[in-house]
Motif scaffolding. Structure first.
Motif, PDB file in Angstrom:
ATOM      1  N   LEU A  75       0.951  -1.195  -0.059  1.00 20.33           N
ATOM      2  CA  LEU A  75      -0.055  -0.021  -0.073  1.00 20.33           C
ATOM      3  C   LEU A  75       0.840   1.329   0.030  1.00 20.33           C
ATOM      4  O   LEU A  75       0.466   2.317  -0.707  1.00 20.33           O
ATOM      5  N   LYS A  76       2.004   1.029   0.733  1.00 25.43           N
ATOM      6  CA  LYS A  76       2.832   2.566   0.976  1.00 25.43           C
ATOM      7  C   LYS A  76       3.534   2.660  -0.461  1.00 25.43           C
ATOM      8  O   LYS A  76       3.915   3.789  -0.908  1.00 25.43           O
ATOM      9  N   ALA A  77       3.960   1.399  -1.109  1.00 21.53           N
ATOM     10  CA  ALA A  77       4.623   1.490  -2.505  1.00 21.53           C
ATOM     11  C   ALA A  77       3.814   1.851  -3.592  1.00 21.53           C
ATOM     12  O   ALA A  77       4.287   2.268  -4.761  1.00 21.53           O
ATOM     13  N   ASN A  78       2.346   1.648  -3.554  1.00 27.78           N
ATOM     14  CA  ASN A  78       1.489   1.997  -4.524  1.00 27.78           C
ATOM     15  C   ASN A  78       0.070   2.807  -4.005  1.00 27.78           C
ATOM     16  O   ASN A  78      -0.651   2.018  -4.294  1.00 27.78           O
ATOM     17  N   PRO A  79       0.232   3.870  -3.696  1.00 24.91           N
ATOM     18  CA  PRO A  79      -0.601   4.694  -3.210  1.00 24.91           C
ATOM     19  C   PRO A  79      -1.636   4.781  -4.316  1.00 24.91           C
ATOM     20  O   PRO A  79      -3.068   5.003  -3.837  1.00 24.91           O
ATOM     21  N   ILE A  80      -1.429   4.731  -5.406  1.00 27.36           N
ATOM     22  CA  ILE A  80      -2.543   5.256  -6.319  1.00 27.36           C
ATOM     23  C   ILE A  80      -3.120   4.091  -7.021  1.00 27.36           C
ATOM     24  O   ILE A  80      -4.279   4.104  -7.377  1.00 27.36           O
ATOM     25  N   THR A  81      -2.512   2.962  -7.055  1.00 31.38           N
ATOM     26  CA  THR A  81      -2.841   1.489  -7.452  1.00 31.38           C
ATOM     27  C   THR A  81      -2.908   0.616  -6.688  1.00 31.38           C
ATOM     28  O   THR A  81      -2.511  -0.649  -6.888  1.00 31.38           O
ATOM     29  N   LYS A  82      -3.479   0.784  -5.733  1.00 29.96           N
ATOM     30  CA  LYS A  82      -3.710  -0.096  -4.416  1.00 29.96           C
ATOM     31  C   LYS A  82      -4.278  -1.432  -4.742  1.00 29.96           C
ATOM     32  O   LYS A  82      -3.754  -2.706  -4.286  1.00 29.96           O
ATOM     33  N   LYS A  83      -5.566  -1.416  -5.252  1.00 32.14           N
ATOM     34  CA  LYS A  83      -6.336  -2.498  -5.615  1.00 32.14           C
ATOM     35  C   LYS A  83      -5.507  -3.544  -6.645  1.00 32.14           C
ATOM     36  O   LYS A  83      -5.375  -4.698  -6.496  1.00 32.14           O
ATOM     37  N   GLN A  84      -4.868  -2.778  -7.671  1.00 29.51           N
ATOM     38  CA  GLN A  84      -4.450  -3.634  -8.724  1.00 29.51           C
ATOM     39  C   GLN A  84      -2.932  -4.308  -8.111  1.00 29.51           C
ATOM     40  O   GLN A  84      -2.519  -5.398  -8.390  1.00 29.51           O
ATOM     41  N   ALA A  85      -2.123  -3.667  -7.036  1.00 26.92           N
ATOM     42  CA  ALA A  85      -1.074  -4.225  -6.453  1.00 26.92           C
ATOM     43  C   ALA A  85      -1.401  -5.354  -5.792  1.00 26.92           C
ATOM     44  O   ALA A  85      -0.692  -6.302  -5.516  1.00 26.92           O
ATOM     45  N   ILE A  86      -2.550  -5.142  -4.880  1.00 20.47           N
ATOM     46  CA  ILE A  86      -2.803  -6.266  -3.997  1.00 20.47           C
ATOM     47  C   ILE A  86      -2.995  -7.608  -4.923  1.00 20.47           C
ATOM     48  O   ILE A  86      -2.595  -8.540  -4.285  1.00 20.47           O
ATOM     49  N   LEU A  87      -3.837  -7.388  -6.114  1.00 22.20           N
ATOM     50  CA  LEU A  87      -4.274  -8.372  -6.821  1.00 22.20           C
ATOM     51  C   LEU A  87      -2.863  -9.117  -7.373  1.00 22.20           C
ATOM     52  O   LEU A  87      -2.751 -10.321  -7.484  1.00 22.20           O
ATOM     53  N   LYS A  88      -1.943  -8.414  -7.829  1.00 25.00           N
ATOM     54  CA  LYS A  88      -0.730  -8.826  -8.152  1.00 25.00           C
ATOM     55  C   LYS A  88       0.092  -9.483  -7.168  1.00 25.00           C
ATOM     56  O   LYS A  88       0.466 -10.609  -7.414  1.00 25.00           O
ATOM     57  N   ALA A  89       0.041  -8.974  -5.882  1.00 23.08           N
ATOM     58  CA  ALA A  89       0.527  -9.897  -4.760  1.00 23.08           C
ATOM     59  C   ALA A  89       0.072 -11.115  -4.754  1.00 23.08           C
ATOM     60  O   ALA A  89       0.736 -12.271  -4.544  1.00 23.08           O
ATOM     61  N   GLN A  90      -1.203 -11.323  -4.940  1.00 22.42           N
ATOM     62  CA  GLN A  90      -1.948 -12.566  -4.764  1.00 22.42           C
ATOM     63  C   GLN A  90      -1.524 -13.541  -5.844  1.00 22.42           C
ATOM     64  O   GLN A  90      -1.312 -14.651  -5.730  1.00 22.42           O
ATOM     65  N   GLU A  91      -1.462 -12.783  -6.951  1.00 24.64           N
ATOM     66  CA  GLU A  91      -0.990 -13.727  -8.233  1.00 24.64           C
ATOM     67  C   GLU A  91       0.403 -14.125  -7.994  1.00 24.64           C
ATOM     68  O   GLU A  91       0.785 -15.191  -8.526  1.00 24.64           O
ATOM     69  N   ALA A  92       1.138 -13.505  -7.395  1.00 24.17           N
ATOM     70  CA  ALA A  92       2.599 -13.877  -7.058  1.00 24.17           C
ATOM     71  C   ALA A  92       2.567 -15.275  -6.412  1.00 24.17           C
ATOM     72  O   ALA A  92       3.313 -16.187  -6.811  1.00 24.17           O
ATOM     73  N   TYR A  93       1.775 -15.322  -5.340  1.00 17.01           N
ATOM     74  CA  TYR A  93       1.660 -16.702  -4.529  1.00 17.01           C
ATOM     75  C   TYR A  93       0.797 -17.658  -5.630  1.00 17.01           C
ATOM     76  O   TYR A  93       1.337 -18.787  -5.316  1.00 17.01           O
ATOM     77  N   ILE A  94      -0.079 -17.437  -6.405  1.00 16.99           N
ATOM     78  CA  ILE A  94      -0.844 -18.252  -7.137  1.00 16.99           C
ATOM     79  C   ILE A  94       0.271 -18.695  -8.058  1.00 16.99           C
ATOM     80  O   ILE A  94       0.294 -20.141  -8.268  1.00 16.99           O
ATOM     81  N   ASN A  95       1.038 -18.173  -8.694  1.00 20.52           N
ATOM     82  CA  ASN A  95       1.976 -18.552  -9.839  1.00 20.52           C
ATOM     83  C   ASN A  95       2.823 -19.412  -9.082  1.00 20.52           C
ATOM     84  O   ASN A  95       3.106 -20.591  -9.748  1.00 20.52           O
ATOM     85  N   ALA A  96       3.331 -19.162  -8.053  1.00 18.40           N
ATOM     86  CA  ALA A  96       4.174 -20.126  -7.292  1.00 18.40           C
ATOM     87  C   ALA A  96       4.086 -21.392  -6.845  1.00 18.40           C
ATOM     88  O   ALA A  96       4.429 -22.701  -7.141  1.00 18.40           O
ATOM     89  N   SER A  97       2.738 -21.289  -6.300  1.00 17.76           N
ATOM     90  CA  SER A  97       1.966 -22.485  -6.017  1.00 17.76           C
ATOM     91  C   SER A  97       1.746 -23.315  -7.136  1.00 17.76           C
ATOM     92  O   SER A  97       1.689 -24.805  -6.909  1.00 17.76           O
ATOM     93  N   TYR A  98       1.299 -22.845  -8.272  1.00 19.63           N
ATOM     94  CA  TYR A  98       0.679 -23.658  -9.221  1.00 19.63           C
ATOM     95  C   TYR A  98       2.161 -24.489  -9.773  1.00 19.63           C
ATOM     96  O   TYR A  98       2.127 -25.667 -10.085  1.00 19.63           O
TER      97      TYR A  98
END
Length: 476
Positions: A75-98
């Motif tokens: 949130l601190k690093a992406n103050p304007i694109t918070k929602k998109q940044a959170i989704l990308k963080a979730q995707e990071a775990y999803i990609n690794a888990s796959y």
């Protein structure tokens, strides 16, 4: 209206305790599926039989969110694109888990390749996790390749939202019947960790690995006597207790027999308390019904996030062994952890780290009654009938009902030497309220309270003590 009256009215609302509760437990089924979110239904009960329909029809198969320290950093690093940044963080775990789910296949291959030897037998007796023993050069090469790809996939995604992210390290730390467990570390510059270490728990779609593992384990032990194994270990300057070797041999044999006896009914029953869906349900239910945040010192670590997709996984806090806690009191919510007695590895310094195996507390008196009835009717003691009895014994007027749970918590949170007396006093007070009486009967039959030893005597709880408890703000 005073607080005491308010408490009593709350307990009686909706035509009495339990009238709106989901009649729960392993026998519970949801006929109408298609939830936009699973949170609400997961708060109303546990041990559903319809998880597959519930999850496959939801539009949001994610429970919880990324860990809070990572969330705040993003949130601190992406103050304007918070929602998109959170989704990308979730995707990071999803990609690794796959990518990490590919580990199950090479584990089975490694077990099949492993040789039968006394060294293997000794190593299995020494190890806390025999699933990690059957490694060889081929396994090491393939597993390293999988993990490197998972690390890179996660790092690539994190770099788009956290430029300070420089490295990701993933380590395989355990394998179980229902999941593989990995430690995940995220580093910034100078190898400084950006966030606390986390666990990625990747769930398996079947128990093929478990069956293969214990078939090989028993095959190895069938070749050598207990005395041969102990003597060989001593020649390698390894001391093994003969009685413990016998116990371990029996455990391996019993485990394999149990796996072979599993039927589709057994699998369905086990799926009500194990696997990603059941664990996500139990996590949300406990978090909601407990009423306040649970810390590790209270004896339980609940996962931060579940992704209930084709390759389900969860993210939770990694405990390094420095944190100590008191055993979490599952009975306080009318629950029990069926795995803690058989799998001590689920506890680290008194802290429960695995939520698989949570069930509604069983009533042993109900089981005894049902068994007698079944035998009197000439019904066979088949596994199917046994599961039916277990489901009936776990039916509950408490689970899923907040007011009923509050009554239970009032009793559980009172001094242990007063709980039994308090329960009896409440029977007297609410003798004309059928719904509350049913709740109290369940508390008594399942022994969801501290029962005084017969030789111990203490004062009975007087009305003023109960009134003071009801006057607390536990009902808000």
């Amino acid at each position: 209206m005073g607080k005491i009256d308010l408490a009593i009215n709350l307990a009686k609302k909706a035509n009495g305790i339990g009238s709106e509760a989901v009649k729960l437990t392993s026998a519970n089924a949801v006929s109408d599926c298609g939830y936009s979110r699973l949170k609400n239904i997961f708060r109303k009960g546990i041990n559903y039989q319809s998880y597959e329909n519930m999850v496959s029809t939801t539009s949001h198969p994610i429970m919880g969110n990324i860990p809070n320290d990572l969330l705040q950093l993003i949130l601190k690093a992406n103050p304007i694109t918070k929602k998109q940044a959170i989704l990308k963080a979730q995707e990071a775990y999803i990609n690794a888990s796959y990518l990490l789910t590919g580990m199950t296949k090479i584990n089975i291959q490694a077990v099949n390749r492993s040789k039968i030897s006394l060294d293997s037998a000794v190593n299995m007796l020494k190890s806390d996790n025999i699933g990690l023993l059957f490694t060889d050069k081929i396994y090491n090469e393939k597993s390293t390749e999988i993990i490197l790809k998972a690390e890179q996939a996660m790092l690539d995604k994190f770099k788009t939202i956290l430029p300070m992210a420089k490295n990701v390290k993933i380590t395989n730390i355990g394998q179980g019947a229902y999941s593989d467990v990995y430690k995940c570390e995220i580093f910034g510059t100078e190898e400084k960790k950006l966030v606390a270490d986390r666990i990625i728990k990747c769930y398996k779609s079947d128990n093929n690995f478990n069956r293969t593992l214990f078939e090989k384990t028993n095959k190895i032990f069938s070749q050598y006597s207990d005395e041969e194994i102990v003597s060989y270990a001593r020649s390698k300057e390894i001391e093994l207790d003969l009685n413990k070797v016998k116990e371990k041999r029996k455990l391996f044999k019993d485990t394999l027999e149990s796996i072979k006896l599993q039927t589709s009914d057994t699998d369905k029953y086990m799926a009500t308390m194990h696997g990603a869906n059941a664990e996500a349900n139990a996590t949300e239910y406990i978090r909601y019904m407990n009423g306040h945040k649970i810390s590790e010192s209270q004896g339980l670590v609940l996962p931060d996030m579940f992704v209930l997709s084709d390759n389900p996984f969860s993210i939770s806090k990694f405990l390094d062994g420095t944190i100590h806690g008191n055993m979490f009191n599952f009975k306080r919510l009318g629950l029990e952890h069926s795995d803690l007695s058989t799998n001590p590895g689920n506890l680290i310094n008194g802290v429960c780290i695995d939520i698989g195996g949570i069930e509604t507390k069983e009533s042993l008196s109900t089981v005894s009654k049902l068994v007698k009835e079944a035998r009197s009717k000439g019904l066979s003691d088949s596994p199917r009938n046994f599961l039916i009895l277990k489901r009936k014994s776990r039916q509950s007027n408490i689970i899923g009902d907040k007011e009923a749970t509050r009554i239970l918590k009032l009793i559980q949170d009172s001094p242990i030497d007063k709980q039994e007396d308090m329960l009896e006093e409440m029977f007297v007070r609410y003798k004309d309220n059928k719904k509350i009486t049913q709740v109290l009967e369940e508390i008594k039959s399942k022994q969801l309270f501290w029962k005084k030893p017969k030789e111990e005597t203490c004062e009975r709880v007087d009305d003023n003590y109960i009134n003071n408890l009801f006057a607390m703000d536990l009902w808000e």
